[in-house]
Motif scaffolding. Structure first.
Motif, PDB file in Angstrom:
ATOM      1  N   SER A   1      58.376  54.995  11.735  1.00  0.00           N
ATOM      2  CA  SER A   1      56.991  54.490  11.612  1.00  0.00           C
ATOM      3  C   SER A   1      56.607  53.516  12.723  1.00  0.00           C
ATOM      4  CB  SER A   1      56.722  53.851  10.242  1.00  0.00           C
ATOM      5  OG  SER A   1      57.227  52.540  10.153  1.00  0.00           O
ATOM      6  N   LEU A   2      57.483  53.283  13.705  1.00  0.00           N
ATOM      7  CA  LEU A   2      57.166  52.418  14.835  1.00  0.00           C
ATOM      8  C   LEU A   2      56.689  53.260  16.020  1.00  0.00           C
ATOM      9  CD1 LEU A   2      60.272  50.066  14.672  1.00  0.00           C
ATOM     10  CD2 LEU A   2      58.017  49.683  13.671  1.00  0.00           C
ATOM     11  N   THR A   3      56.001  52.610  16.953  1.00  0.00           N
ATOM     12  CA  THR A   3      55.502  53.304  18.134  1.00  0.00           C
ATOM     13  C   THR A   3      56.603  53.406  19.187  1.00  0.00           C
ATOM     14  OG1 THR A   3      53.264  52.479  17.731  1.00  0.00           O
ATOM     15  CG2 THR A   3      53.738  53.303  19.936  1.00  0.00           C
ATOM     16  N   ILE A   4      56.767  54.610  19.738  1.00  0.00           N
ATOM     17  CA  ILE A   4      57.778  54.853  20.761  1.00  0.00           C
ATOM     18  C   ILE A   4      57.090  55.312  22.038  1.00  0.00           C
ATOM     19  CG2 ILE A   4      59.830  56.173  21.404  1.00  0.00           C
ATOM     20  CD1 ILE A   4      60.360  56.628  18.435  1.00  0.00           C
ATOM     21  N   ASN A   5      57.509  54.739  23.140  1.00  0.00           N
ATOM     22  CA  ASN A   5      57.005  55.129  24.453  1.00  0.00           C
ATOM     23  C   ASN A   5      58.135  55.784  25.240  1.00  0.00           C
ATOM     24  OD1 ASN A   5      56.633  54.464  27.511  1.00  0.00           O
ATOM     25  ND2 ASN A   5      54.585  54.219  26.647  1.00  0.00           N
ATOM     26  N   LYS A   6      57.847  56.898  25.896  1.00  0.00           N
ATOM     27  CA  LYS A   6      58.869  57.681  26.569  1.00  0.00           C
ATOM     28  C   LYS A   6      59.567  56.885  27.664  1.00  0.00           C
ATOM     29  CE  LYS A   6      59.457  62.487  28.072  1.00  0.00           C
ATOM     30  NZ  LYS A   6      58.739  63.761  28.377  1.00  0.00           N
ATOM     31  N   GLU A   7      58.832  56.011  28.328  1.00  0.00           N
ATOM     32  CA  GLU A   7      59.410  55.232  29.425  1.00  0.00           C
ATOM     33  C   GLU A   7      59.893  53.853  28.990  1.00  0.00           C
ATOM     34  OE1 GLU A   7      56.304  56.852  30.031  1.00  0.00           O
ATOM     35  OE2 GLU A   7      57.473  58.505  30.874  1.00  0.00           O
ATOM     36  N   ALA A   8      59.510  53.418  27.786  1.00  0.00           N
ATOM     37  CA  ALA A   8      59.787  52.032  27.407  1.00  0.00           C
ATOM     38  C   ALA A   8      60.433  51.870  26.041  1.00  0.00           C
ATOM     39  CB  ALA A   8      58.483  51.219  27.453  1.00  0.00           C
ATOM     40  N   GLY A   9      60.738  52.970  25.351  1.00  0.00           N
ATOM     41  CA  GLY A   9      61.337  52.850  24.033  1.00  0.00           C
ATOM     42  C   GLY A   9      60.375  52.257  23.028  1.00  0.00           C
ATOM     43  N   SER A  10      60.879  51.326  22.203  1.00  0.00           N
ATOM     44  CA  SER A  10      60.030  50.744  21.150  1.00  0.00           C
ATOM     45  C   SER A  10      60.126  49.233  21.046  1.00  0.00           C
ATOM     46  CB  SER A  10      60.399  51.355  19.792  1.00  0.00           C
ATOM     47  OG  SER A  10      61.756  51.061  19.454  1.00  0.00           O
ATOM     48  N   TRP A  11      60.838  48.613  21.990  1.00  0.00           N
ATOM     49  CA  TRP A  11      60.974  47.156  21.922  1.00  0.00           C
ATOM     50  C   TRP A  11      59.747  46.471  22.515  1.00  0.00           C
ATOM     51  CZ3 TRP A  11      64.883  45.831  18.928  1.00  0.00           C
ATOM     52  CH2 TRP A  11      66.039  46.597  18.889  1.00  0.00           C
ATOM     53  N   PHE A  12      58.616  46.626  21.867  1.00  0.00           N
ATOM     54  CA  PHE A  12      57.405  45.958  22.346  1.00  0.00           C
ATOM     55  C   PHE A  12      56.490  45.619  21.179  1.00  0.00           C
ATOM     56  CE2 PHE A  12      56.913  50.601  23.107  1.00  0.00           C
ATOM     57  CZ  PHE A  12      55.896  50.888  22.202  1.00  0.00           C
ATOM     58  N   PHE A  13      55.659  44.608  21.414  1.00  0.00           N
ATOM     59  CA  PHE A  13      54.632  44.214  20.453  1.00  0.00           C
ATOM     60  C   PHE A  13      53.350  44.982  20.749  1.00  0.00           C
ATOM     61  CE2 PHE A  13      57.059  40.098  20.889  1.00  0.00           C
ATOM     62  CZ  PHE A  13      57.660  40.163  19.642  1.00  0.00           C
ATOM     63  N   LEU A  14      52.544  45.151  19.713  1.00  0.00           N
ATOM     64  CA  LEU A  14      51.232  45.765  19.865  1.00  0.00           C
ATOM     65  C   LEU A  14      50.142  44.757  19.540  1.00  0.00           C
ATOM     66  CD1 LEU A  14      51.838  49.199  18.069  1.00  0.00           C
ATOM     67  CD2 LEU A  14      51.651  48.814  20.544  1.00  0.00           C
ATOM     68  N   GLY A  15      49.017  44.902  20.212  1.00  0.00           N
ATOM     69  CA  GLY A  15      47.846  44.079  19.926  1.00  0.00           C
ATOM     70  C   GLY A  15      46.601  44.911  20.126  1.00  0.00           C
ATOM     71  N   GLU A  16      45.502  44.493  19.496  1.00  0.00           N
ATOM     72  CA  GLU A  16      44.266  45.262  19.568  1.00  0.00           C
ATOM     73  C   GLU A  16      43.077  44.345  19.856  1.00  0.00           C
ATOM     74  OE1 GLU A  16      47.403  46.883  17.617  1.00  0.00           O
ATOM     75  OE2 GLU A  16      46.157  45.445  16.503  1.00  0.00           O
TER      76      GLU A  16
END
Length: 384
Positions: free
Chosen positions: A168-183
């Motif tokens: 259920s977390l966001t995954i980026n192909k170049e960066a994995g998922s160790w990041f925060f999201l903001g809107e």
């Protein structure tokens, strides 16, 4: 914004992304506000009770999937990500050391809510300043960082930040998922980005690794079993059946991210604010449990950990001490803390003492058994 033509909007969008990168975000994407296809999944998740005691999830209802109901006039959502993986994070090392208090990597530094919200506000101000030269209408924006009914992962997916993984977390192909999201909700009809292709494939590593089997199906997490929920969100007693599965995790859990193959590509953060604080990183359970409330508040100032409060902190560590190897100092600390915080903490302390004393008995019995074996082998009396 009638005075802004399509060329202006394209140029503005390019500027927004450049400004965002300059402010320290690793990626900036634009999403529309049509999230209706997530509503059925959200309602089914709520109906199943997977939100546990997080009543705010249910009270907000479908507003979470309707940005323009949360902020009337919203036309687009600017989604951003910011890496938080610290250098020399020592993931496996601390998980494999049962006498060390394991804290989720995101919480070891400064509170991400404050860091991202400040940058998002600055981004909104840059947009407003740029438009003041073109159009006299009022630009409306509002930043959110995990603090309101926002489907941040669904928005990030639409904005091209990444795809939603089976955990259920966001995954980026170049960066994995160790990041925060903001809107940043905004009332501008900016051109939107394209979603990226889902790339989990047949992998189910996150489902398999989850210590408490909280990922009950791909893309479906039962918060009531999730260690992050149990140690952070829940104000109740931690179910006894789940306590042994928590190991030394005292604030959050990273297992589903640690096992994800896409995190081989994750970059470490450039934000000093997210680097681990010495007082929190790699400390023994005994050290952390011995903190007074004053010490806890001092060492967690500006940290997301502070919001759980001292009682939960003690409750969580008591469980971890119950899972730790036998240690006389731990037993003394548990007895010393009993009656000092709350009845809830005491219940967890008593459980932990039972576990520690059981291990002591096991050790003594094992020693006795070894003595008997040695005596038999040597042909000596059994009580020798």
């Amino acid at each position: 914004m009638s005075a802004i033509n399509s060329i202006d909007l394209v140029e503005l969008t390019n500027n927004i992304k450049a400004w965002g990168m300059a402010l320290g975000f690793q990626q900036v994407g634009i999403s529309d506000i049509d999230l209706h296809h997530h509503e059925a999944h959200l309602q089914a998740w709520l109906d199943a009770g997977y939100h546990g005691d997080m009543s705010f999830m249910e009270s907000h209802g479908m507003k979470r999937a309707r940005p323009d109901e949360l902020v009337p006039g919203t036309l687009r959502v600017i989604s951003v990500r910011m890496n938080y993986l610290p250098p020399d994070a020592s993931f496996a090392k601390h998980l494999n050391s049962p006498d060390i208090g394991y804290i989720s990597r995101y919480a070891l530094g400064r509170d991400y809510h404050k860091v991202l919200r400040k940058r998002l506000k600055q981004l909104g101000e840059k947009i407003t300043n740029a438009l003041s030269e073109i159009d006299s209408s009022t630009t409306q924006y509002r930043p959110f960082v995990d603090s309101a009914p926002v489907l941040e992962h669904a928005i990030a997916e639409k904005a091209g930040i990444g795809w939603t993984g089976k955990h259920s977390l966001t995954i980026n192909k170049e960066a994995g998922s160790w990041f925060f999201l903001g809107e940043l909700f905004i009332n501008l009809p900016l051109p939107v980005d394209k979603p990226v292709e889902e790339n989990c494939g047949s992998c189910t590593a996150c489902l398999t690794i989850c210590p408490t089997n909280a990922i009950v199906a791909p893309y479906k997490v039962d918060a009531r079993r999730c260690i992050s929920y149990l140690t952070i969100e829940s104000d109740e007693d931690i179910p006894e059946s789940l306590r042994p599965l928590m190991g030394n995790r005292i604030y959050g859990c990273d297992d589903c991210q640690l096992i994800c193959p896409w995190n081989r590509y994750a970059d470490v953060t450039t934000e000093a604010d997210f680097h681990p604080r010495q007082a929190l990183h790699g400390q023994s359970l005994n050290t952390l449990f011995s903190w007074s409330e004053e010490t806890f508040l001092k060492n967690t100032e500006g940290s997301p950990i502070r919001r759980i409060g001292y009682e939960k902190w003690q409750r969580n560590i008591a469980v971890a001490l119950g899972n730790a190897p036998f240690n006389e100092t731990s037993i003394s600390l548990l007895k010393e803390k009993r009656g000092m915080v709350s009845d809830r903490v005491d219940r967890h302390i008593n459980w932990a003492l039972d576990q520690q004393l059981n291990r002591k008995i096991d050790i003594q019995e094992n020693r006795q058994q070894k003595r008997l074996i040695r005596a038999v082998e040597k042909g000596l009396p059994r009580d020798a």
